[in-house]
Design a protein around this motif. Structure first.
Motif, PDB file in Angstrom:
ATOM      1  N   GLY A   1     -33.973 -31.903 -13.892  1.00  0.00           N
ATOM      2  CA  GLY A   1     -34.200 -32.080 -15.332  1.00  0.00           C
ATOM      3  C   GLY A   1     -33.471 -31.060 -16.186  1.00  0.00           C
ATOM      4  O   GLY A   1     -33.866 -29.900 -16.239  1.00  0.00           O
ATOM      5  N   LEU A   2     -32.371 -31.513 -16.819  1.00  0.00           N
ATOM      6  CA  LEU A   2     -31.667 -30.666 -17.789  1.00  0.00           C
ATOM      7  C   LEU A   2     -32.327 -30.936 -19.138  1.00  0.00           C
ATOM      8  O   LEU A   2     -32.423 -32.087 -19.556  1.00  0.00           O
ATOM      9  CB  LEU A   2     -30.179 -31.063 -17.809  1.00  0.00           C
ATOM     10  CG  LEU A   2     -29.263 -30.303 -18.754  1.00  0.00           C
ATOM     11  CD1 LEU A   2     -29.170 -28.825 -18.369  1.00  0.00           C
ATOM     12  CD2 LEU A   2     -27.857 -30.918 -18.737  1.00  0.00           C
ATOM     13  N   PRO A   3     -32.819 -29.898 -19.835  1.00  0.00           N
ATOM     14  CA  PRO A   3     -33.459 -30.166 -21.123  1.00  0.00           C
ATOM     15  C   PRO A   3     -32.459 -30.757 -22.119  1.00  0.00           C
ATOM     16  O   PRO A   3     -31.259 -30.484 -22.018  1.00  0.00           O
ATOM     17  CB  PRO A   3     -33.942 -28.784 -21.570  1.00  0.00           C
ATOM     18  CG  PRO A   3     -33.123 -27.801 -20.815  1.00  0.00           C
ATOM     19  CD  PRO A   3     -32.758 -28.456 -19.521  1.00  0.00           C
ATOM     20  N   ALA A   4     -32.938 -31.574 -23.046  1.00  0.00           N
ATOM     21  CA  ALA A   4     -32.064 -32.107 -24.104  1.00  0.00           C
ATOM     22  C   ALA A   4     -31.448 -30.910 -24.816  1.00  0.00           C
ATOM     23  O   ALA A   4     -32.166 -30.010 -25.255  1.00  0.00           O
ATOM     24  CB  ALA A   4     -32.878 -32.948 -25.074  1.00  0.00           C
ATOM     25  N   CYS A   5     -30.126 -30.867 -24.902  1.00  0.00           N
ATOM     26  CA  CYS A   5     -29.488 -29.686 -25.490  1.00  0.00           C
ATOM     27  C   CYS A   5     -28.086 -30.025 -25.975  1.00  0.00           C
ATOM     28  O   CYS A   5     -27.532 -31.070 -25.655  1.00  0.00           O
ATOM     29  CB  CYS A   5     -29.402 -28.554 -24.454  1.00  0.00           C
ATOM     30  SG  CYS A   5     -28.368 -28.930 -23.028  1.00  0.00           S
ATOM     31  N   SER A   6     -27.555 -29.126 -26.796  1.00  0.00           N
ATOM     32  CA  SER A   6     -26.156 -29.219 -27.194  1.00  0.00           C
ATOM     33  C   SER A   6     -25.473 -27.923 -26.795  1.00  0.00           C
ATOM     34  O   SER A   6     -26.113 -26.868 -26.762  1.00  0.00           O
ATOM     35  CB  SER A   6     -26.036 -29.441 -28.703  1.00  0.00           C
ATOM     36  OG  SER A   6     -26.566 -30.710 -29.037  1.00  0.00           O
TER      37      SER A   6
ATOM     38  N   ALA B   1     -31.492 -25.889 -16.521  1.00  0.00           N
ATOM     39  CA  ALA B   1     -32.431 -26.729 -15.773  1.00  0.00           C
ATOM     40  C   ALA B   1     -33.541 -25.881 -15.154  1.00  0.00           C
ATOM     41  O   ALA B   1     -34.662 -26.337 -14.967  1.00  0.00           O
ATOM     42  CB  ALA B   1     -31.686 -27.505 -14.685  1.00  0.00           C
ATOM     43  N   ALA B   2     -33.213 -24.601 -14.864  1.00  0.00           N
ATOM     44  CA  ALA B   2     -34.217 -23.712 -14.268  1.00  0.00           C
ATOM     45  C   ALA B   2     -35.111 -23.082 -15.332  1.00  0.00           C
ATOM     46  O   ALA B   2     -35.961 -22.253 -15.007  1.00  0.00           O
ATOM     47  CB  ALA B   2     -33.516 -22.623 -13.455  1.00  0.00           C
ATOM     48  N   GLY B   3     -34.886 -23.444 -16.609  1.00  0.00           N
ATOM     49  CA  GLY B   3     -35.782 -22.982 -17.667  1.00  0.00           C
ATOM     50  C   GLY B   3     -35.357 -21.709 -18.382  1.00  0.00           C
ATOM     51  O   GLY B   3     -36.188 -20.966 -18.885  1.00  0.00           O
ATOM     52  N   SER B   4     -34.050 -21.470 -18.458  1.00  0.00           N
ATOM     53  CA  SER B   4     -33.564 -20.232 -19.090  1.00  0.00           C
ATOM     54  C   SER B   4     -33.826 -20.185 -20.595  1.00  0.00           C
ATOM     55  O   SER B   4     -33.870 -19.105 -21.174  1.00  0.00           O
ATOM     56  CB  SER B   4     -32.065 -20.081 -18.843  1.00  0.00           C
ATOM     57  OG  SER B   4     -31.363 -21.136 -19.501  1.00  0.00           O
TER      58      SER B   4
ATOM     59  N   TYR C   1     -20.962 -25.716 -15.438  1.00  0.00           N
ATOM     60  CA  TYR C   1     -21.852 -26.199 -14.383  1.00  0.00           C
ATOM     61  C   TYR C   1     -22.952 -25.170 -14.084  1.00  0.00           C
ATOM     62  O   TYR C   1     -24.119 -25.511 -13.964  1.00  0.00           O
ATOM     63  CB  TYR C   1     -21.075 -26.505 -13.090  1.00  0.00           C
ATOM     64  CG  TYR C   1     -20.143 -27.708 -13.155  1.00  0.00           C
ATOM     65  CD1 TYR C   1     -19.947 -28.425 -14.336  1.00  0.00           C
ATOM     66  CD2 TYR C   1     -19.459 -28.124 -12.009  1.00  0.00           C
ATOM     67  CE1 TYR C   1     -19.082 -29.511 -14.367  1.00  0.00           C
ATOM     68  CE2 TYR C   1     -18.592 -29.216 -12.043  1.00  0.00           C
ATOM     69  CZ  TYR C   1     -18.408 -29.898 -13.231  1.00  0.00           C
ATOM     70  OH  TYR C   1     -17.544 -30.963 -13.266  1.00  0.00           O
ATOM     71  N   HIS C   2     -22.551 -23.915 -13.962  1.00  0.00           N
ATOM     72  CA  HIS C   2     -23.552 -22.885 -13.654  1.00  0.00           C
ATOM     73  C   HIS C   2     -24.534 -22.702 -14.804  1.00  0.00           C
ATOM     74  O   HIS C   2     -25.727 -22.499 -14.580  1.00  0.00           O
ATOM     75  CB  HIS C   2     -22.873 -21.548 -13.333  1.00  0.00           C
ATOM     76  CG  HIS C   2     -22.169 -21.539 -12.006  1.00  0.00           C
ATOM     77  ND1 HIS C   2     -20.795 -21.528 -11.902  1.00  0.00           N
ATOM     78  CD2 HIS C   2     -22.646 -21.553 -10.745  1.00  0.00           C
ATOM     79  CE1 HIS C   2     -20.455 -21.525 -10.619  1.00  0.00           C
ATOM     80  NE2 HIS C   2     -21.560 -21.534  -9.895  1.00  0.00           N
ATOM     81  N   MET C   3     -24.045 -22.747 -16.024  1.00  0.00           N
ATOM     82  CA  MET C   3     -24.949 -22.546 -17.167  1.00  0.00           C
ATOM     83  C   MET C   3     -25.957 -23.693 -17.265  1.00  0.00           C
ATOM     84  O   MET C   3     -27.118 -23.496 -17.614  1.00  0.00           O
ATOM     85  CB  MET C   3     -24.154 -22.360 -18.460  1.00  0.00           C
ATOM     86  CG  MET C   3     -23.433 -21.001 -18.493  1.00  0.00           C
ATOM     87  SD  MET C   3     -22.491 -20.688 -20.010  1.00  0.00           S
ATOM     88  CE  MET C   3     -23.798 -20.098 -21.110  1.00  0.00           C
TER      89      MET C   3
END
Lengths: 189, 312
Positions: free
Chosen positions: B277-282, B75-78, B68-70
Motif C-alpha cells: 500500500g503506497l499512500p495517495a501522494c504526489s 509505503a512503510a509509513g514515513s 523506487y526507494h523513496m
C-alpha cells in the motif's frame, strides 16, 4: 573506420555526414519530458566550411571520418598545387586551390602549417597564427606621424594587402595576425 | 600533457550551491518534511526505455533517481519525505546535462497535483524572488504555439511538422510531439515567467496516474515547470495501483526489447511495497544544477558543477 553513437559526440570529433567529412562543433542533448531524447548537433563541413545543424535520435550513430590534423612545412607552389612536407618523414603532399583557400595569401616558404588530411590527402590548410612578410609596396608615410590613426594599405610579398600604420615603409617586414588579417607589428632588421 | 585540473564552476557558483541547499533544507524543515537518504547503488534500475542506468558489475545499477526507494519508505509509513542526492544517467551529456547530477526529490502523502504545484511555486518564490507564474494545459499550449492538437491531429501531420522543424526521420507520433514540445513550444514560453504545464498526454505518464479529460481523451496527472528556458521540475500524482505498475513494467520491458536495450527486470521490492500500500501522494523531482543555472541565468551546466564528466 569506427562509428560513433550520439553519446560519444563531442566537440572536435570527425564524422561523415551526407558523404562529406565534418567536425562536430557542439552537441546539445535534448530530452523533452519523459520521451525520446535527441542530440542537436552543429557540424562544420570540412570540405566547404559551412556549418550544418542536424538533429539525431539518441543512440543513432555516424561513421567516423578519416581526418587527421598534421603539422607540415610549406615548400613551394607551382601555380596549380601548393606543396607541403612532413619534416620528420620528408613525405610530401600537394594541396589544390580549394584546400589552400584563403591561407594562400599568408603562405611563406618554410613556414609550418596545420594541414588537415582526409583519406591521406590535404583537405584544408591553416597558416600559422602569425606570419612575417616583407612589404613590397606602400605609399611613403608622413614623417613624424606615429599615431597611425587611419593607416594605409600595404602589399606584402605574397600579394596580400593589409592596413599598416603610416610610418611603416617599403622593404620592412610586417608581422600579421592571419586570423584577422591585421598588422601586428614590424620586425626590426 | 597538461590536464584541465581546475574546477569549471567559479567560487561564487560553488557558494551559490551551498546557499541554495541550505534554503531548501530550511524550507522543508519548516514544513515538517523529513530528509532521507536512500541507496545510489541497487540491484534494479529504472525500466523507462528513455532512461539508461549505468551498470556496476557485480552490484547492479547506479540509480537514475531515488524514486523506487523513496516509494518504499512511503509505503512503510514515513510520511512526507525529501532527498537531495546524486543521480546518474548514461549518455546524458551536453551543455545542460551531465551523466552525474544532483537531484532534489520530494513526496507529499495526501497532496493532489495542484497542492504540490503550489508548494513548488512557494519554494520557487524563495529561489527566484519576484518571478510571476502561469499555468497551461499541455494540449492548449501545444495547440496555441503549433496550431496542431497533440492528441487528435493525425500522426502524419504531427510527424511532418516535426520534420519541417529539423527532426530526424522515422519518428513516431509521441516522439514527434516531444520534439515539437522541446523545440518550438518550450522556446515560445516567456523566459522570465515560471510556466507550469499540466495534463500531459497519457503516453508521457511514466509513473503518474492518468484520468479521462472532458472530451474523453486520456491525460497524465503530471506537471513540469519551466523558467528561463530550463525545465526545472517534473511532478506526478503518483500511481499507487500495483497491478497497473506491473503492466507499465511489462510495457517498458517490451519496448526496451524493441529498441535493442538491455532488459531491466521489474523491481520486486517496489511491486511488493505497492501491494502493501503506497499512500495517495504526489511527488516531484528537480535538477539542482538546473535550479542554480536558472538563479544565475546560465545556460551551461559546467558553470555550476565543480568538475563536469569530462574532467572528473
Amino acid at each position: 573506420m569506427a562509428s560513433y553513437s550520439t553519446s560519444e559526440f563531442k566537440s572536435g570529433l570527425k564524422v561523415m555526414l551526407d558523404g562529406d567529412p565534418c567536425a562536430i562543433i557542439e552537441n546539445e542533448f535534448v530530452k523533452p519530458g519523459k520521451g525520446q531524447a535527441f542530440s542537436r548537433v552543429k557540424l562544420r563541413n570540412l570540405k566547404t566550411g559551412k556549418v550544418w545543424e542536424r538533429t539525431f535520435k539518441s543512440g543513432d550513430s555516424l561513421e567516423g571520418a578519416d581526418v587527421l590534423d598534421v603539422q607540415m612545412q610549406y615548400i613551394f607552389s607551382d601555380g596549380e598545387f601548393w606543396h607541403f612536407m612532413d619534416t620528420e618523414t620528408f613525405e610530401q603532399k600537394q594541396a589544390d586551390e580549394a584546400a589552400v583557400g584563403d591561407a594562400k595569401q599568408w603562405l611563406k616558404e618554410e613556414d609550418m602549417c596545420e594541414v588537415t588530411l582526409y583519406n591521406g590527402e590535404p583537405l584544408n590548410v591553416n597558416p600559422p597564427n602569425f606570419v612575417e612578410l616583407e612589404i613590397v609596396e606602400t605609399d611613403p608615410g608622413l614623417k613624424g606621424d606615429t599615431a597611425g590613426t587611419g593607416g594605409k594599405p600595404a602589399t606584402l610579398s605574397t600579394g596580400a594587402v593589409i592596413r599598416v600604420p603610416l610610418f611603416v615603409q617599403e622593404g620592412e617586414i610586417a608581422k600579421v595576425d592571419t586570423r584577422t588579417g591585421e598588422y601586428a607589428g614590424r620586425i626590426k632588421n | 600533457m597538461v590536464t584541465d585540473w581546475r574546477p569549471t564552476a567559479s567560487l561564487e557558483a560553488i557558494k551559490a550551491r551551498a546557499g541554495l541547499l541550505s534554503t531548501v533544507r530550511a524550507f522543508f524543515a519548516a514544513r515538517g518534511v523529513l530528509e532521507v537518504d536512500t541507496p545510489q547503488l541497487a540491484r534494479h534500475g529504472v525500466s523507462d526505455p528513455h532512461i539508461q542506468c549505468i551498470p556496476v558489475p557485480g552490484h547492479g545499477y547506479l540509480q537514475s533517481s531515488p524514486e523506487y526507494h523513496m516509494k518504499r519508505l512511503l509505503a512503510a509509513g514515513s510520511g512526507p519525505i525529501y532527498q537531495i542526492c546524486k543521480a546518474y544517467r548514461d549518455g546524458e551529456a551536453g551543455a545542460r546535462h551531465n551523466p552525474e547530477f544532483t537531484m532534489l526529490e520530494w513526496y507529499r502523502p495526501g497532496f493532489d497535483l495542484s497542492a504540490l504545484i503550489n508548494e513548488c511555486l512557494t519554494l520557487f518564490g524563495e529561489l527566484f524572488p519576484g518571478a510571476p507564474s502561469r499555468t497551461y494545459r499541455f494540449r492548449d499550449l501545444f495547440a496555441d504555439v503549433t496550431g496542431l492538437d497533440p492528441l487528435t491531429t493525425s500522426d502524419s501531420d504531427l510527424i511532418q511538422r516535426a520534420e519541417q522543424h529539423g527532426a530526424p526521420e522515422d519518428l513516431d507520433k509521441a516522439a514527434a510531439v516531444d520534439y515539437l514540445m522541446a523545440t518550438t513550444v518550450e522556446a515560445a514560453l516567456p523566459a522570465e515567467q515560471l510556466s507550469v504545464v499540466t495534463d500531459f498526454p497519457s503516453w508521457a505518464a511514466a509513473l503518474a496516474q492518468t484520468r479521462t479529460d472532458t472530451d474523453g481523451t486520456e491525460v497524465a496527472l503530471r506537471f513540469e515547470i519551466y523558467y528561463r528556458g530550463l525545465e526545472l521540475a517534473n511532478g506526478y500524482q503518483e500511481l499507487t495501483d500495483a497491478d497497473e505498475q506491473r503492466r507499465r513494467f511489462e510495457r517498458d520491458s517490451r519496448l526496451r526489447g524493441e529498441y535493442g536495450l538491455n532488459v531491466m527486470d521489474a523491481d520486486p521490492y517496489l511491486l511488493d511495497a505497492m501491494h502493501h500500500g503506497l499512500p495517495a501522494c504526489s511527488g516531484v523531482a528537480m535538477g539542482v544544477e538546473r535550479l542554480l543555472m536558472a538563479q544565475r541565468n546560465s545556460n551551461r551546466i559546467d558553470e555550476v558543477l565543480t568538475f563536469p564528466g569530462d574532467r572528473a
